[in-house]
Each structure stands twice: as C-alpha cells, then as structure tokens.
Write an enzyme that holds these catalytic residues in place. Structure first.
Site, mmCIF file in Angstrom:
data_model
loop_
_atom_site.group_PDB
_atom_site.id
_atom_site.type_symbol
_atom_site.label_atom_id
_atom_site.label_comp_id
_atom_site.label_asym_id
_atom_site.label_seq_id
_atom_site.Cartn_x
_atom_site.Cartn_y
_atom_site.Cartn_z
ATOM 1 N N THR A 1 -0.287 -6.796 14.237
ATOM 2 C CA THR A 1 0.381 -7.468 13.122
ATOM 3 C C THR A 1 1.647 -8.179 13.592
ATOM 4 O O THR A 1 2.347 -7.680 14.492
ATOM 5 C CB THR A 1 0.713 -6.462 11.999
ATOM 6 N N SER B 1 8.081 -0.759 8.640
ATOM 7 C CA SER B 1 7.385 0.328 7.915
ATOM 8 C C SER B 1 6.709 1.200 8.956
ATOM 9 O O SER B 1 6.521 0.778 10.113
ATOM 10 C CB SER B 1 6.316 -0.238 6.966
ATOM 11 N N TYR C 1 3.578 2.023 8.897
ATOM 12 C CA TYR C 1 2.307 1.343 9.217
ATOM 13 C C TYR C 1 2.519 0.348 10.359
ATOM 14 O O TYR C 1 1.786 0.352 11.348
ATOM 15 C CB TYR C 1 1.749 0.625 7.964
ATOM 16 N N HIS C 2 3.522 -0.528 10.202
ATOM 17 C CA HIS C 2 3.749 -1.534 11.241
ATOM 18 C C HIS C 2 4.127 -0.864 12.568
ATOM 19 O O HIS C 2 3.787 -1.355 13.642
ATOM 20 C CB HIS C 2 4.852 -2.510 10.810
ATOM 21 N N LYS D 1 1.246 0.098 14.635
ATOM 22 C CA LYS D 1 0.654 -1.041 15.372
ATOM 23 C C LYS D 1 1.419 -1.290 16.675
ATOM 24 O O LYS D 1 0.833 -1.699 17.680
ATOM 25 C CB LYS D 1 0.665 -2.287 14.489
HETATM 26 N N1 USQ Z 1 6.354 -9.300 -1.335
HETATM 27 C C1 USQ Z 1 6.948 -9.766 -2.509
HETATM 28 N N2 USQ Z 1 6.327 -9.484 -3.678
HETATM 29 C C2 USQ Z 1 5.160 -8.795 -3.764
HETATM 30 C C3 USQ Z 1 4.563 -8.329 -2.583
HETATM 31 C C4 USQ Z 1 5.192 -8.587 -1.368
HETATM 32 O O1 USQ Z 1 8.001 -10.407 -2.484
HETATM 33 O O2 USQ Z 1 4.668 -8.591 -4.880
HETATM 34 C C5 USQ Z 1 6.982 -9.590 -0.029
HETATM 35 C C6 USQ Z 1 7.291 -8.372 0.817
HETATM 36 O O3 USQ Z 1 8.543 -7.831 0.467
HETATM 37 C C7 USQ Z 1 7.200 -8.932 2.224
HETATM 38 C C8 USQ Z 1 6.168 -10.050 2.120
HETATM 39 O O4 USQ Z 1 6.020 -10.307 0.734
HETATM 40 O O5 USQ Z 1 8.420 -9.510 2.602
HETATM 41 C C9 USQ Z 1 4.817 -9.692 2.698
HETATM 42 O O6 USQ Z 1 4.355 -8.538 2.040
HETATM 43 P P1 USQ Z 1 2.797 -8.171 1.985
HETATM 44 O O7 USQ Z 1 2.659 -6.972 1.094
HETATM 45 O O8 USQ Z 1 1.974 -9.374 1.681
HETATM 46 O O9 USQ Z 1 2.503 -7.856 3.507
HETATM 47 P P2 USQ Z 1 2.891 -6.607 4.429
HETATM 48 O O10 USQ Z 1 3.280 -5.406 3.675
HETATM 49 O O11 USQ Z 1 3.843 -7.100 5.452
HETATM 50 O O12 USQ Z 1 1.483 -6.289 5.082
HETATM 51 C C10 USQ Z 1 0.395 -7.220 5.116
HETATM 52 C C11 USQ Z 1 -0.881 -6.441 5.382
HETATM 53 C C12 USQ Z 1 -0.754 -5.778 6.733
HETATM 54 C C13 USQ Z 1 -0.449 -6.835 7.788
HETATM 55 C C14 USQ Z 1 0.805 -7.615 7.416
HETATM 56 C C15 USQ Z 1 1.122 -8.772 8.332
HETATM 57 O O13 USQ Z 1 -1.098 -5.477 4.352
HETATM 58 O O14 USQ Z 1 -1.965 -5.079 7.015
HETATM 59 O O15 USQ Z 1 -0.263 -6.221 9.022
HETATM 60 O O16 USQ Z 1 0.617 -8.189 6.105
HETATM 61 S S1 USQ Z 1 2.866 -9.024 8.527
HETATM 62 O O17 USQ Z 1 3.497 -9.103 7.204
HETATM 63 O O18 USQ Z 1 3.062 -10.263 9.259
HETATM 64 O O19 USQ Z 1 3.374 -7.881 9.241
#
Ligand code: USQ
Length: 381
Positions: A144, A179, A181-182, A185
C-alpha cells in the site's frame, strides 16, 4: 500462465480472477471468506449481495465459458497453503489475502491481533510455500502507498539512495504508516526483502493507493459478478463511500479539513497493473517495488468531483466536515513517484466527470439497499 490468486473473493481478488481467466490463463482462486465474516460481524455488508466464490465461479463459467478452479481455506494455515502450491504449481502468485481495513485494525485488541497475525502469517506462509514447492514462481504482493505515510520529502518508488559521511548505499524508502493495518504491510515488505536476499526468490511489491469503481468488462456481463462494493466506514474506500452517500442524499463525509492527499486508481487500472507485473516478471533475487496509482487528489477535491457529478444527475449533494476519526496530517506535502507501471505500459483510466457519473448511475440502481447506519465513522484513533 498458471496463476494462483490468494484472497480471490475480495474487492480486488474476484475481478482479478475473472480478468486472468478471461485472457486464457489457468487460474486457481483461494479464499477463506475472512472479509465476509468480518463484514457480517461488524454490520458492514456490501451494497449488493455477492454470491460466494463457488457460486460466482459457476455463474462466470455459464456466462463466459471460462473456468476458474478454487480452494476454500486459510492461507495462514501452512499445510493448507503448501498443498495448494503443490497441486497448482503456479508460475505467478498474486497475494491479496490480507485483512484490508485500516479502521478495522484500530478497533480494539482482538482486531489488532487478528490483523497482525493474519497478514504476517499469510505473507510468511506464501514465501515458504513458494520456496519449498515452486521456487521460480513470481510473487506479486499487494502492498500500500500508506506504507510511506506523508513525509516532507518526495516519495520514491520503494528505494532511496542515501549518502552518509561520504559513502552511499541503497535502502528501502523510509516508511511510517498511520494505522496498524498499514504497518503490517510495512512488515510484509521487510519479510519479502529478507527472503529475497536469503533465498533468491523473485517478488514484485505493489504500493497501491485507494481504489474506486465497480465496473470491469467481466463484471459487467452479469450483476451477480460485481465486485464487493463496500460503503461502510470500515471496508469502504473513500470514493466508493462518497458515491453511495451522494446516492443516499447524505452529505459527503470529509474527515477533518480534507487536505489529505492520496494517489488513487480505477479498479480497471488495478487489473492492468497486476497483469503488467505478471507479464513482466522480475529476476531471481530481485524485489521490485512499484507505486500503483494514477493521479493524486485531496479529499476536498474528491468531494467536489462527486458533488458535481451528482448535481449533473439532479441530486442534491452536500459536503460536511466531520471531526477526523483518524490521526493523520490534514494539510501536507505529497509528491510520490509513479513512473514504473507507466514504463511497463499502463494506460490509465482517469477520474473524469463522465467516469464518476457512470459509477453514480450504477450505484443509484441500488439506492433502496443503502443502509444509512453504515455511513458514519465508528472507529477513532
Ligand atoms: N476519508 C474521508 N472520509 C471518508 C473516508 C475516508 O475523508 O468517509 C479519508 C481518510 O481520512 C483518508 C483517505 O480518505 O485520508 C483515504 O481513506 P480510505 O478509507 O479510502 O483509505 P485507507 O484507509 O487509507 O485504506 C484504503 C484501503 C487499503 C489500502 C489503502 C491505500 O482500504 O486497503 O491499502 O486505501 S492508501 O490509502 O494509499 O494507503
């Protein structure tokens, strides 16, 4: 190619299994339904009911004539996984078999322990089974972009050359996740790099950003072949959540100030990237790291795009700023490199107004199924 897909019932795993099978590869799909179980336990079921893996495979065969073999079992169980490698003799293994949710991993001790145990044991087992049964098999592992966090310097593709006191060496790029989870990874990447050095295995580690979308050529053949489309706070990713919120008439849930920037990609591009990695394998004793996203957005920009698309369809879409349930920078520098997959031939599907409108129209067909109780964040850290 003989392709083994671990975590083949997931949001990415199922479309990947269909994608490879439709191109004539011999696919073996493995899953233990962990995410379905966790979704049921936490009231986080997806928007559309998805048939189980066995049923989906049968529907896919009826609709397309392509076959997918499957095994239901836990990749954290070594004898099971070893038997899968022994029987299927994969040339490529695509490893998605992990607990994928950051909020779930931060919910409490049982969830933290499950995430750590599951994610690390599956990766350890995959490396061992590959080494013991099919040492030339190319491992493609889903990592990720979140491994890197949001440092004050440009993010490189996996590696950085450091000059220190007049001498130079190449190291894994510094990683600092937001997190547990991250963090698992990050630990996976360390495990992979260790075994690449010890055992001469060949590995591609894909640093993927948040994925959006529910359409692929194979999934579009029949609604029952759709990917699992989660929109809850645990398993739903932000763009998919915003689409459902727009369809439900709930103001879009921007966490905090909304300046958080990430690299996003369409589900179609995940499939392309994984295929490009598989058809361009690395040499033995190589760990290739590719940053897998096509374009960067802030959360405010995403909310604005979904709002515009909703308005064009006659929906009244509002935006709300919730107190951020996560500890993360809300305004920050973000400049990650991502040329590796483009050099391999990736043709991006960018997030145009038309793409968002198409997704929204599809979600609107399920408007009556939306459970508003699943929308607001339940886990804070
Ligand atoms: N966010 C909002 N509002 C929401 C949901 C999320 O503002 O309703 C924000 C979060 O605070 C964060 C961003 O959107 O800053 C991304 O959140 P996300 O829930 O879309 O993604 P994340 O929790 O980071 O995890 C997801 C996948 C995970 C993957 C990751 C890639 O669930 O499996 O590894 O995206 S990354 O984000 O580049 O690490």
């Amino acid at each position: 190619m003989r392709v083994l897909i671990l975590g083949a019932d997931g949001y990415l795993g199922w479309p990947t299994a269909m994608h490879f099978a439709a191109r004539g590869h011999e696919v073996v799909a493995v899953d233990n339904y962990l995410r379905r179980t966790l979704a049921l336990q936490t009231r986080s079921e997806p928007l559309m009911a998805n048939p189980d893996l066995e049923q989906r495979i049968e529907i896919f065969r009826e609709v397309t004539g392509h076959k997918i073999a499957f095994r239901v079992g836990d990749c954290a169980d070594y004898p099971f996984l070893q038997s899968v490698f022994r029987e299927s003799r994969p040339e490529v293994v695509i490893h998605y078999a992990e607990q994928p949710s950051a909020p779930y991993s931060m919910r409490g001790y049982p969830e933290a322990a499950l995430t750590l145990r599951n994610n690390l044991m599956t990766t350890l087992n995959v490396v061992w089974a590959l080494h013991q049964e099919t040492p030339d098999c190319h491992l493609i592992k889903l990592g990720t972009m979140g491994e890197y966090g949001t440092p004050q310097i440009e993010i490189e593709e996996g590696w950085i050359e450091i000059e220190h006191k007049g001498r130079k060496d190449r190291f894994l790029f510094p990683r600092q996740a937001g997190s547990l989870y991250h963090t698992t990874k990050i630990m996976d990447t360390d495990l992979l790099w260790f075994y690449v050095r010890m055992w001469k295995i060949r590995v591609t580690d894909l640093m993927q950003g948040p994925v959006y979308g529910l359409s692929t050529p194979e999934a579009d053949r029949d609604d029952r072949l759709a990917p699992n489309f989660h929109y809850d706070d645990l398993f739903g990713t932000v763009v998919n959540r915003f689409l459902v919120q727009a369809a439900a008439g709930v103001p879009l849930t921007v966490y905090g100030r909304g300046g958080q920037t990430r690299g996003y990609l369409n589900l179609l591009d995940t499939l392309q990237c994984v295929e490009l990695a598989a058809t361009h394998p690395v040499r033995n004793r190589e760990l290739r790291i590719l940053n897998q996203f096509t374009e960067c957005f802030t959360i405010n920009e995403l909310a604005g795009l979904v709002q515009q698309a909703g308005r064009a369809l006659g929906l009244k879409v509002e935006i709300q700023h919730l107190e951020n349930p996560r500890q993360e920078a809300e305004e920050h520098f973000y400049q990650p490199a991502h040329s590796g997959l483009m050099e391999l031939g990736l043709q991006p599907h960018y997030m145009s107004a038309g793409v968002i409108q198409d997704m929204l129209e599809r979600v609107l067909r399920y408007q009556n199924e939306i459970d508003q109780a699943k929308i607001y964040p339940r886990v804070c850290w």
